[in-house]
Design an enzyme around this catalytic site. Structure first.
Site, short mmCIF file in Angstrom:
data_model
loop_
_atom_site.label_atom_id
_atom_site.label_comp_id
_atom_site.label_asym_id
_atom_site.label_seq_id
_atom_site.Cartn_x
_atom_site.Cartn_y
_atom_site.Cartn_z
N HIS A 47 4.90 -5.69 3.28
CA HIS A 47 5.74 -6.38 2.30
C HIS A 47 5.82 -5.57 1.01
O HIS A 47 5.09 -4.61 0.80
CB HIS A 47 5.22 -7.80 2.03
CG HIS A 47 3.82 -7.85 1.50
ND1 HIS A 47 2.71 -7.82 2.30
CD2 HIS A 47 3.36 -7.94 0.23
CE1 HIS A 47 1.62 -7.89 1.57
NE2 HIS A 47 1.98 -7.95 0.29
N GLU A 100 1.21 -2.89 1.90
CA GLU A 100 2.30 -2.95 0.92
C GLU A 100 3.02 -1.63 0.72
O GLU A 100 2.41 -0.56 0.70
CB GLU A 100 1.74 -3.40 -0.44
CG GLU A 100 1.11 -4.76 -0.40
CD GLU A 100 0.54 -5.22 -1.73
OE1 GLU A 100 0.49 -6.44 -1.94
OE2 GLU A 100 0.15 -4.37 -2.56
N GLU A 109 0.07 -13.03 -16.26
CA GLU A 109 -1.35 -12.70 -16.13
C GLU A 109 -2.01 -12.35 -17.45
O GLU A 109 -3.17 -12.67 -17.67
CB GLU A 109 -1.54 -11.53 -15.16
CG GLU A 109 -1.20 -11.86 -13.73
CD GLU A 109 -1.59 -10.77 -12.76
OE1 GLU A 109 -2.49 -9.97 -13.07
OE2 GLU A 109 -0.99 -10.72 -11.66
N CYS A 122 -0.74 -6.24 -11.03
CA CYS A 122 0.00 -6.01 -9.79
C CYS A 122 0.68 -7.32 -9.40
O CYS A 122 0.32 -8.38 -9.89
CB CYS A 122 -0.94 -5.58 -8.67
SG CYS A 122 -1.80 -4.03 -9.01
N HIS A 181 -0.96 -13.18 3.05
CA HIS A 181 -2.16 -12.35 2.96
C HIS A 181 -3.27 -12.90 3.85
O HIS A 181 -3.96 -13.86 3.49
CB HIS A 181 -2.61 -12.24 1.50
CG HIS A 181 -1.65 -11.46 0.66
ND1 HIS A 181 -0.59 -12.04 0.03
CD2 HIS A 181 -1.58 -10.14 0.38
CE1 HIS A 181 0.09 -11.11 -0.62
NE2 HIS A 181 -0.49 -9.94 -0.42
N GLU A 214 -4.31 -6.02 2.68
CA GLU A 214 -3.12 -5.70 1.88
C GLU A 214 -2.37 -4.64 2.66
O GLU A 214 -2.96 -3.67 3.13
CB GLU A 214 -3.51 -5.16 0.49
CG GLU A 214 -3.97 -6.21 -0.49
CD GLU A 214 -2.86 -7.12 -1.00
OE1 GLU A 214 -1.72 -7.08 -0.48
OE2 GLU A 214 -3.12 -7.89 -1.93
#
Length: 182
Positions: free
Chosen positions: A32, A116, A87, A67, A25, A114
């Site tokens: 990805h 994705e 998390e 996420c 990142h 980001e």
């Protein structure tokens, strides 16, 4: 938790390798694989979380429940379960696909990108939350309709991926149906 990686993808979504998550990142983030999940309680309320200030991208921003990134050999559904435990300290029902072909690219104010392919899931919590402060600094259980109204009225107050997911009419319809089915 062990070091996480991201699964790098080519433009067709085919895996091409892996890279350590934090190294991946940057201002030039490669495409990805990731996932995004919306968690609901037994009352049909959505868990909205505020990202910890220590997060590399979008620190302190309100977003959908959790996420993350599947690891090599791990299904998206298993990755959702793993990250919910890490998390949020919570157990969930099997994740259900809501928006399987969601893909986005966004740049946060610090320049972190980001990029994705990010299937979206919904699930229900089956245990109490035990928040990991390294990941989540605040959270609220909210009615989905109120959250969607808030996103429509003030999109800048939420993560860009949450805003884009909520803008998809089919995903919105499936999330609403999921919230109403107790």
């Amino acid at each position: 938790m062990q070091t996480e990686h991201v699964i790098l993808l080519n433009a067709q979504g085919v895996p091409t390798g892996t890279l350590e998550k934090y190294a991946a990142h940057t201002a030039d983030t490669l495409l990805h694989l990731a996932f995004s999940s919306w968690l609901f309680n037994a009352k049909g309320q959505l868990l909205v979380t505020r990202r910890a200030l220590s997060k590399k991208a979008w620190p302190g921003v309100w977003t959908n429940s959790v996420c993350g990134h599947p690891q090599l050999g791990e299904s998206n559904e298993d990755a959702v379960i793993r990250r919910c435990r890490y998390e949020l300290g919570v157990e969930i029902t099997p994740p259900e696909s809501i928006y399987p072909d969601f893909r986005y690219r966004a740049t946060d104010p610090s320049g972190i990108v980001e990029n994705e392919v990010c299937p979206v899931f919904a699930a229900r919590t089956t245990s109490a939350l035990q928040i990991n402060d390294d990941e989540v600094m605040d959270y609220q259980w909210c009615d989905l309709a109120d959250v969607l109204h808030g996103i429509d009225a003030t999109p800048w107050a939420f993560s860009p991926w949450m805003v884009m997911q909520a803008a998809n009419s089919e995903a919105r319809k499936l999330l609403s149906a999921f919230a109403q089915h107790n």
